[in-house]
Design a protein around this motif. Structure first.
Motif, mmCIF file in Angstrom:
data_model
loop_
_atom_site.group_PDB
_atom_site.id
_atom_site.type_symbol
_atom_site.label_atom_id
_atom_site.label_comp_id
_atom_site.label_asym_id
_atom_site.label_seq_id
_atom_site.Cartn_x
_atom_site.Cartn_y
_atom_site.Cartn_z
ATOM 1 N N THR B 40 -67.449 7.901 27.461
ATOM 2 C CA THR B 40 -68.115 7.803 28.764
ATOM 3 C C THR B 40 -69.534 7.278 28.600
ATOM 4 N N GLY B 41 -70.144 7.534 27.435
ATOM 5 C CA GLY B 41 -71.506 7.077 27.214
ATOM 6 C C GLY B 41 -71.622 5.558 27.195
ATOM 7 N N SER B 42 -70.533 4.868 26.838
ATOM 8 C CA SER B 42 -70.604 3.407 26.736
ATOM 9 C C SER B 42 -69.966 2.708 27.931
ATOM 10 N N LEU B 43 -69.314 3.472 28.781
ATOM 11 C CA LEU B 43 -68.516 2.872 29.851
ATOM 12 C C LEU B 43 -69.352 1.990 30.786
ATOM 13 N N GLY B 44 -70.520 2.475 31.177
ATOM 14 C CA GLY B 44 -71.365 1.739 32.123
ATOM 15 C C GLY B 44 -71.756 0.372 31.585
ATOM 16 N N LEU B 45 -72.271 0.378 30.351
ATOM 17 C CA LEU B 45 -72.716 -0.864 29.717
ATOM 18 C C LEU B 45 -71.567 -1.859 29.608
ATOM 19 N N ILE B 46 -70.423 -1.343 29.128
ATOM 20 C CA ILE B 46 -69.265 -2.226 28.930
ATOM 21 C C ILE B 46 -68.799 -2.807 30.251
ATOM 22 N N SER B 47 -68.800 -2.004 31.297
ATOM 23 C CA SER B 47 -68.335 -2.486 32.606
ATOM 24 C C SER B 47 -69.202 -3.641 33.086
ATOM 25 N N ILE B 48 -70.495 -3.451 33.039
ATOM 26 C CA ILE B 48 -71.404 -4.488 33.536
ATOM 27 C C ILE B 48 -71.222 -5.778 32.751
ATOM 28 N N ILE B 142 -60.605 6.417 21.548
ATOM 29 C CA ILE B 142 -61.131 6.075 22.868
ATOM 30 C C ILE B 142 -61.448 4.581 23.012
ATOM 31 N N ASN B 143 -61.787 3.886 21.913
ATOM 32 C CA ASN B 143 -62.165 2.482 22.057
ATOM 33 C C ASN B 143 -61.074 1.596 22.668
ATOM 34 N N PRO B 144 -59.800 1.772 22.288
ATOM 35 C CA PRO B 144 -58.771 0.956 22.949
ATOM 36 C C PRO B 144 -58.788 1.111 24.471
ATOM 37 N N PHE B 145 -59.056 2.329 24.959
ATOM 38 C CA PHE B 145 -59.127 2.504 26.411
ATOM 39 C C PHE B 145 -60.314 1.739 26.990
ATOM 40 N N LEU B 146 -61.441 1.801 26.277
ATOM 41 C CA LEU B 146 -62.625 1.068 26.733
ATOM 42 C C LEU B 146 -62.328 -0.422 26.794
ATOM 43 N N ILE B 147 -61.607 -0.912 25.789
ATOM 44 C CA ILE B 147 -61.317 -2.345 25.726
ATOM 45 C C ILE B 147 -60.355 -2.748 26.844
ATOM 46 N N ILE B 148 -59.387 -1.879 27.138
ATOM 47 C CA ILE B 148 -58.459 -2.190 28.235
ATOM 48 C C ILE B 148 -59.225 -2.260 29.560
ATOM 49 N N ILE B 149 -60.139 -1.315 29.746
ATOM 50 C CA ILE B 149 -60.961 -1.340 30.966
ATOM 51 C C ILE B 149 -61.789 -2.624 31.007
ATOM 52 N N SER B 150 -62.336 -2.990 29.845
ATOM 53 C CA SER B 150 -63.143 -4.206 29.772
ATOM 54 C C SER B 150 -62.309 -5.437 30.131
ATOM 55 N N MET B 151 -61.058 -5.488 29.639
ATOM 56 C CA MET B 151 -60.182 -6.633 29.947
ATOM 57 C C MET B 151 -59.963 -6.724 31.451
ATOM 58 N N PHE B 152 -59.644 -5.580 32.032
ATOM 59 C CA PHE B 152 -59.378 -5.550 33.463
ATOM 60 C C PHE B 152 -60.601 -6.016 34.249
ATOM 61 N N LEU B 153 -61.777 -5.466 33.896
ATOM 62 C CA LEU B 153 -62.993 -5.809 34.636
ATOM 63 C C LEU B 153 -63.405 -7.257 34.399
ATOM 64 N N GLY B 154 -63.125 -7.765 33.197
ATOM 65 C CA GLY B 154 -63.451 -9.158 32.907
ATOM 66 C C GLY B 154 -62.648 -10.097 33.783
ATOM 67 N N VAL B 155 -61.348 -9.820 33.875
ATOM 68 C CA VAL B 155 -60.477 -10.660 34.702
ATOM 69 C C VAL B 155 -60.884 -10.522 36.176
ATOM 70 N N LEU B 156 -61.252 -9.321 36.574
ATOM 71 C CA LEU B 156 -61.690 -9.094 37.955
ATOM 72 C C LEU B 156 -62.991 -9.863 38.235
ATOM 73 N N GLY B 157 -63.921 -9.796 37.264
ATOM 74 C CA GLY B 157 -65.188 -10.520 37.432
ATOM 75 C C GLY B 157 -64.939 -12.006 37.580
ATOM 76 N N GLY B 158 -63.954 -12.539 36.819
ATOM 77 C CA GLY B 158 -63.596 -13.952 36.912
ATOM 78 C C GLY B 158 -63.083 -14.278 38.310
ATOM 79 N N TYR B 159 -62.258 -13.393 38.817
ATOM 80 C CA TYR B 159 -61.702 -13.606 40.159
ATOM 81 C C TYR B 159 -62.828 -13.663 41.188
ATOM 82 N N LEU B 160 -63.707 -12.662 41.180
ATOM 83 C CA LEU B 160 -64.783 -12.581 42.161
ATOM 84 C C LEU B 160 -65.671 -13.822 42.099
ATOM 85 N N MET B 161 -66.006 -14.208 40.880
ATOM 86 C CA MET B 161 -66.909 -15.345 40.692
ATOM 87 C C MET B 161 -66.214 -16.649 41.057
#
Ligand SMILES: Nc1ncnc2c1ncn2[C@@H]1O[C@H](COP(=O)(O)OP(=O)(O)OP(=O)(O)O)[C@@H](O)[C@H]1O
Ligand SMILES: [Mg+2]
Lengths: 251, 246
Positions: B40-48, B142-161
């Motif tokens: 959870t400590g890294s989630l915010g940074l990774i999301s952005i 926990i890192n694989p979960f962080l990476i999966i979240i990152s993949m999802f948010l990356g693709v979402l960011g691409g869509y929005l942009m």
């Protein structure tokens, strides 16, 4: 009983502890005194295996500690309580968690029993009601006392204290000395105390070793110290003119 | 001489780390604690970072695909592949190597110089295993979960942009990210992630554990751990890619 046999330790080719032999007795407060930098902490760290001696051995009730494997050493260490010169409390834990830690690790006590034991130890060092504080929220003297509470938590057979009352006011110092002395006699454990506090020496010095330039320079009891004609020990004990005067007046 | 010395000492430390724990209940509690603080400590940074990088990758793809022979859904496809194969597992791990790695090295280093590690040893506790094992296991979990979240948010960011700048249409992007999907690529990415998690935690812990001296040396250990982590991650990335994708 802990016996030291010809212990020697050198750093960078310089002997910091040299050929020290001595016996620390069970049920007695054994003191190691000496000037700053004379090798007291180094000696203690060798005794508990944090430093590997260059030569010599340490026997815990006949068990040759220096010859044991790392795994066997762990067994002996579970019987040891140690108060470090700097306290060495765990920063990430509260006072209560610090004192409870050895109980969590090595006993089958229930939670309630552990908390009772923790409170008992904290009361002994006059830190009751401070359970929830972190080490960073304690004063230097309080850290010392907390560390002592942790050292005695798991009822050790061997208790090592590196300057238990440096940084404490005279009144608390006396309380801590009395506490260590009581624990030693009540539970019949082997206690080794490093100190340069002459007050402590006069209060609890049942078996004293004076270490000078890394060597066992003089041994005896607190009463013998005052009558010594060993020059280095005399200079150490009567460094203060005040003490000299008080002692002369008494005699 | 020097690299061999460090390598040997590292493996000896790892042997102590993976020896039998004293008390499972305490280790379990530590692992949960570390999962919480590392995860959870890294989630915010990774999301952005993921949202922004996804957006940039999409714009750059659209910018480069000017040929009329390349269909516009390739933008979505390209973004997804870049993120899943390389950006999320490798770049995010490099960022974690900086954030988590320096944190672990300085935490353990401070424990070393303030004699807390000695205090553990005196109590008869295997300090290497007690301090390091929970961090290694927690990160590998926990890192694989962080990476999966990152993949999802990356693709979402691409869509929005992509949609908001008109680089591609919503339909094309969504069609693109669903095309030619190879599940093995995700498996490959997560394998990398787990290996990187092991490198990050164990190498930083190694640097912290063998700190000696004072505050200055703790700072140096923390810097060194980030440098070594980054280099080792890049080398491991090359090796794993060669083995799994070629
Ligand atoms: N790890 C080390 N490396 C090199 N030299 C050391 C090390 N530890 C201690 N020394 C040296 O050994 C000597 C004795 O140090 P030690 O800490 O044993 O003194 P001490 O008697 O405990 O002093 P004090 O009363 O000030 O605590 C000092 O000169 C110190 O510089
Ligand atoms: Mg000392």
């Amino acid at each position: 009983m802990i016996e030291l046999k010809n212990l020697t330790k050198s750093f960078d080719g310089r002997n910091v502890v040299e050929n020290v032999s001595f016996s620390f007795y069970k049920g007695k407060t054994n003191l190691v005194i000496g000037e700053s930098g004379s090798g007291k902490t180094t000696l203690l760290k060798m005794m508990v295996g944090l430093y590997q001696p260059n030569n010599g051995s340490v026997l815990y009730d006949g068990r040759d500690f220096t010859a044991l494997s790392e795994h066997e050493k762990q067994g002996v260490r579970k019987e040891i309580g140690m108060l470090f010169q700097g306290g060495a409390l765990f920063d990430s834990m509260t006072l209560e968690q610090n004192v409870k830690f050895p109980l969590d690790m090595f006993t089958q006590m229930t939670e309630a029993e552990k908390v009772d034991r923790v409170n008992f130890c904290l009361e002994k060092v006059k830190l009751m009601d401070k359970n929830a504080l972190y080490p960073s929220e304690l004063s230097g003297g309080m850290k010392k006392r907390a560390a002592l509470a942790r050292a005695i938590a798991n009822s050790p057979n061997y208790l090592f204290c590196d300057e238990p009352n440096s940084g404490l006011d005279p009144k608390t110092s006396i309380v801590i000395d009395a506490l260590i002395s009581d624990i030693t006699h009540e539970f019949n454990i082997t206690t080794v105390i490093i100190t340069h506090d002459m007050n402590s020496v006069m209060e609890i010095g049942e078996n004293v070793m004076f270490i000078h330039q890394g060597q066992n320079w003089w041994t005896g009891t607190k009463d013998e110290i005052l009558k010594t004609n060993n020059k280095e020990l005399y200079d150490f004990v009567f460094a203060s003119e005040f003490i000299k005067k008080v002692y002369k007046e008494k005699v | 001489m020097k690299p061999l010395y460090h390598l040997g000492r590292y493996f000896l430390l790892m042997m102590r780390v993976f020896s039998k724990p004293e008390k499972f209940s305490i280790y379990f509690r530590q692992i949960i604690y570390e999962i919480n603080s590392l995860g959870t400590g890294s989630l915010g940074l990774i999301s952005i970072i993921s949202v922004f990088m996804g957006g940039v990758i999409t714009i750059q793809s659209a910018y480069n695909f000017t040929s009329p022979f390349i269909p516009l859904y390739a933008v979505g496809l390209g973004t997804r592949e870049s993120i899943v194969l390389e950006f999320s597992p490798t770049i995010i791990s490099l960022i974690l190597a900086g954030k988590v790695g320096s944190n672990i090295a300085s935490e353990i280093g401070t424990m070393r110089i303030s004699e807390q590690i000695d205090a553990l040893e005196i109590m008869g506790i295997n300090s290497a295993s007690y301090l390091i094992l929970p961090k290694v296991l927690a990160a590998m979990f926990i890192n694989p979960f962080l990476i999966i979240i990152s993949m999802f948010l990356g693709v979402l960011g691409g869509y929005l942009m992509g949609v908001s700048t008109g680089a591609c249409t919503s339909y094309e992007y969504i069609y693109g990210i669903q095309s030619f999907f190879i599940p093995f690529n995700v498996y490959y990415s997560l394998t990398k992630t787990v290996v990187f998690a092991f490198i990050i935690t164990s190498v930083s812990a190694y640097h912290g554990y063998y700190t000696s001296g004072g505050a200055l040396e703790v700072g140096q250990a923390s810097t060194k751990s980030v440098v070594y982590n980054s280099i080792l991650i890049l080398i491991a990335n090359l090796i794993i890619t060669q083995i799994m994708l070629v």
